[in-house]
Write an enzyme that holds these catalytic residues in place. Sequence first.
Site, PDB file in Angstrom:
ATOM      1  N   GLU B 212      26.957  37.976  39.817  1.00 44.81           N
ATOM      2  CA  GLU B 212      27.477  37.595  40.694  1.00 44.81           C
ATOM      3  C   GLU B 212      27.575  38.084  42.015  1.00 44.81           C
ATOM      4  OE1 GLU B 212      31.030  35.074  39.500  1.00 44.81           O
ATOM      5  OE2 GLU B 212      32.110  36.539  40.656  1.00 44.81           O
ATOM      6  N   SER B 388      37.472  38.501  41.207  1.00 44.19           N
ATOM      7  CA  SER B 388      37.339  39.805  40.277  1.00 44.19           C
ATOM      8  C   SER B 388      37.977  40.896  41.061  1.00 44.19           C
ATOM      9  CB  SER B 388      35.766  40.215  40.158  1.00 44.19           C
ATOM     10  OG  SER B 388      35.147  39.100  39.531  1.00 44.19           O
ATOM     11  N   HIS B 407      39.533  44.394  30.655  1.00 49.36           N
ATOM     12  CA  HIS B 407      38.108  43.922  31.153  1.00 49.36           C
ATOM     13  C   HIS B 407      37.906  42.993  31.674  1.00 49.36           C
ATOM     14  CE1 HIS B 407      37.600  41.287  27.946  1.00 49.36           C
ATOM     15  NE2 HIS B 407      36.287  41.339  27.666  1.00 49.36           N
ATOM     16  N   ALA B 409      39.485  38.464  32.597  1.00 50.33           N
ATOM     17  CA  ALA B 409      40.656  37.502  32.781  1.00 50.33           C
ATOM     18  C   ALA B 409      41.154  37.130  31.172  1.00 50.33           C
ATOM     19  CB  ALA B 409      40.172  36.233  33.179  1.00 50.33           C
TER      20      ALA B 409
END
Lengths: 141, 484
Positions: B212, B388, B407, B409
């Site tokens: 991403e 993020s 780590h 959602a």
Amino acid sequence: MPWELLDHQADIGLQATGETLEQALADGVRGMLSLMVDPDTVTHQVTWEVRASGNDPGSLFVDLLNSVLATKDIHNAFFHDIVIDAVEQIGDDWRVSCRLFGEPINLKRHEVDSDVKAATYGGLRVEHDERGWLLRCLLDL
Amino acid sequence: MTGKHITINRTDAYRFEIPKSGAMNVPARIYTDQAGIDELTGNAGEWSALQQLVNVACLPGIQKAALAMADIHPGYGFPIGGIGAFDPDDGVISVAGVGFDINCGVRTLRTMLTRDEIAGKEDRLADKLMEHVPAGLGSTGELRLNEQEINRVLEQGASYAVGLGYGTPDDLGFIESGGKLHGADPSKVSKTAKQRQIQQVGTLGSGNHYVEVQYVDEIFDQEAASAYGLQQGQVTIMLHTGSRALGHQIGTDYLKTLEQASKTYNIPILERELVCAPINSPEGRDYYSAVMAGANCAFANRQVLTHLIREAFEDALGTPAEDIETLYEIAHNTVKFEDHDVDGAMKNLLVHRKGATRAFGPGRPEIPPRYMHIGQPVLVGGTMGTSSYILRGTDYGMDETFGSALHGAGRAMSRRAARKQYPAKSVVHRMKQLGITVRAHGKHAISEESPGAYKDIEAVINAMHGSGIVQKVARLKPLVCLKG
């Protein structure tokens, strides 16, 4: 439905039923294969022999699913179908031998879906009565 | 064992405890908010994350408490977001405490680019990432290694990839454990595992693995952001993947070994997936050596992919490789020996983190010197449509959670439900409206990974920040997302 996918928040449950253990094992494999690619788009060009073992029908089921996944990666292949040739039991040593029919992966033709990392003992369940067998486990996606 | 009748006491605003009872050797603790607890108790069906956490608390040799972070959700054996630390003398090592994707983790790269500089070029960048990064089921890497070379990957980790020209030595200093775990023994990894990996080195995988392109939306802690080299509007890249088929096969192989070991050593197991072996047994040592090898495979994989991402940026935008630096890389499916304070004394423990990251506070020698005064960067991947986060570890986290944090959602919805509720076309359209360009290989990947399938990342992060275990440094927003 000889196999069915079950909801799980992170991964996915797999349940297979059959009048015989052989049928339930084969349909469990078919259910797992359906997650990865539409089996009807895979042709039978190559046959691979696969063996798996366990200390009871549950661990045999999980090991068979994982052996199919290993065959997929080692040969970079998708499968159209499976035939169980034999299930043997000597005490608590259970073994299965089978054949997978398929072809090398062709990303131009095969519309891929989810990879399956592994079959786990999570939620593992085996039921056996006069109507047949039920096998169930959780697949790590 | 559905978790419906578990007693949970609130001990702080963001700290809940399941008191020790029955077969539990220690209490269990969950760091979340009240809504998170309500969701856990409301969802306590057949796959109960709370019951899984209680089962972990029953394992021999577990220290202080079985822990879970705000992204907790049901896994297999351990809950995802779960942590268990064990005494090496009377504790155990568990396949479920690591998972099948050994050393799955996240790397964040910081670039010299700003959001404005890539505006209007997102589609080109997305296409080039698709072209350069092998992703999705059935994809194969450009690197073909024989078994001997695979063995070197398993021993040397990311440095082996650097030796082949993938990335630079500078990357290695910013990877957890330097991108190489000691104690790896390739002879403890089966031939099948190595054969499965031959075509998969340098591949992203599928499911929730992604690359991403993001930008820094907001900075919460200027001192920490400066140390991490982050500024508002800066473009960053997040890579999420693991040890691929080799790791999956190690888990598969040792599930059988440890099942037998559980019987041999009379270890009471409350769920079959929780099979384990004493750390100090031949089976336990073999599994540990194999996991270290699998972890090194994941380090090497992310190193190769980092190089391919740099190539994609150069191809799409002319960005030189040296303008894309590794900020940090952390793993979230691990088991490692670490020193921690237990009842006032430092003790070497075997810490399992399943869907949880290491989050060491300031001063720990494991942290790169550049970040040591701030604390370890904690990289938290959100979803393709939300945010993020980059957080930092704290001293409080060292005391409370063995220096561990969340780590991601955390999933809130099953993949099948997400397929029904979020058709891919409408998700892509919605993302486009938000200025996010999405590409995916798997035909249901976009639906299954839709933002609505996950918990609210803002609530999850606020609970962790509020708990004091980690502190917010920067929020990142997505621009381009490539799914496997």
